[in-house]
Write an enzyme that holds these catalytic residues in place. Structure first.
Site, PDB file in Angstrom:
ATOM      1  N   CYS A 187      -2.618   0.566   9.880  1.00  0.00           N
ATOM      2  CA  CYS A 187      -3.646  -0.393   9.418  1.00  0.00           C
ATOM      3  C   CYS A 187      -4.612  -0.807  10.509  1.00  0.00           C
ATOM      4  O   CYS A 187      -5.722  -1.237  10.226  1.00  0.00           O
ATOM      5  CB  CYS A 187      -2.993  -1.668   8.897  1.00  0.00           C
ATOM      6  SG  CYS A 187      -1.514  -1.425   7.958  1.00  0.00           S
ATOM      7  N   HIS A 241       0.841  -1.194   0.000  1.00  0.00           N
ATOM      8  CA  HIS A 241       0.000   0.000   0.000  1.00  0.00           C
ATOM      9  C   HIS A 241       0.879   1.247   0.000  1.00  0.00           C
ATOM     10  O   HIS A 241       2.025   1.203   0.462  1.00  0.00           O
ATOM     11  CB  HIS A 241      -0.863   0.045   1.276  1.00  0.00           C
ATOM     12  CG  HIS A 241      -1.983  -0.934   1.306  1.00  0.00           C
ATOM     13  ND1 HIS A 241      -2.163  -1.833   2.338  1.00  0.00           N
ATOM     14  CD2 HIS A 241      -3.009  -1.154   0.447  1.00  0.00           C
ATOM     15  CE1 HIS A 241      -3.246  -2.560   2.103  1.00  0.00           C
ATOM     16  NE2 HIS A 241      -3.782  -2.171   0.968  1.00  0.00           N
TER      17      HIS A 241
END
Ligand code: CIR
Length: 256
Positions: free
Chosen positions: A251, A164
């Protein structure tokens, strides 16, 4: 940016079957729970009200709530995650968010658009939207069209070497980005101060500013020193069991 609340989700036993590209081994559930509890305590000591969703065994990666939504002080956008084993996690998160947002302020990215929250980095009123294997142009454009209604700017970021965008670039506030060498020369990021993380500590590029503190993973001494030299007040957290699933500090929560 001042945060008041965070949503987190307890890791489930099935996290041992979570997606990963690392060769660090299988997470030890007991340690993951301990690390998650410490994460919650840290969020609280940074001044946040923490809302913890219960574990969901149907979704091995469901503790990584950041990927399910984009949240800010004006609206929430539910993501459409391309990984089959994750698609559906967002349903209960959306339900949870209705406790915080008027339904008219909750939007969604829809197929064929795909988008993971880990690819979305907010810097003041600008959102950087990364194109990873999980986030496509259609998803990015849908998000952009929603955010412009709320006076946010957007920039698209191309890259192809990590899971990501926020795996390797994060905004620490005060005009400063922490980022890997691979992102340091991107023209888009030239107007910020840089804290560069060496390749052998790249996991620590996912450090997280929460109100007055920068939370950083334990075990990355060079990055720790750079953060301290920069004048940040830091809190170190053990993240070993989440790192085994490619998950970092950001996250594990939705912050707003
Ligand atoms: C996944 O591959 O989806 C999870 N194992 C890790 C998600 C990490 N999330 C993030 O970087 N925002």
């Amino acid at each position: 940016m001042k945060f008041k609340s965070a949503i987190v989700r307890t890791p489930c036993h099935n996290m041992v079957h979570g997606l990963t590209s690392s060769d660090l081994g299988i997470p030890i559930y007991k340690f993951a729970l301990e690390q998650h509890a410490e994460y919650i305590n840290t969020m609280k000591s940074c001044g946040l009200n923490v809302h913890c969703m219960s574990a969901d065994e149907q979704f091995p990666d469901s503790c990584f709530v950041e990927d399910t939504a984009i949240v800010n002080e004006k609206c929430a956008v539910i993501c459409n995650m391309s990984e089959l084993s994750r698609n559906g996690e967002e349903i209960s998160v959306k339900k949870k968010l209705t406790g915080f947002y008027n339904p008219s302020k909750i939007f969604a990215v829809k197929s064929p658009g795909t988008l993971d929250g880990g690819d979305i980095m907010r810097v003041d009123d600008t959102y950087y939207i990364g194109f990873s294997k999980r986030t496509n142009l259609t998803g990015a454009e849908q998000l952009k069209n929603i955010l412009v209604h709320f006076d946010f700017l957007t920039e698209f970021v191309d890259f192809d070497h990590c899971l990501h965008l926020k795996s390797e670039v994060n905004y620490l506030g005060d005009g400063t980005l922490i980022l890997s060498k691979r992102f340091q020369n991107k023209p888009l990021f030239q107007n910020y101060e840089h804290i560069i993380v060496e390749q052998d500590e790249v996991y620590a590029a996912n450090s997280l500013r929460v109100n007055n503190y920068v939370i950083t993973p334990k075990g990355f001494p060079n990055t720790k020193k750079k953060l301290l030299d920069h004048g940040f007040d830091i809190i170190e957290l053990e993240m070993s069991e989440f790192q085994k699933l490619d998950g970092g500090l950001s996250c594990l929560s939705l912050r707003f």
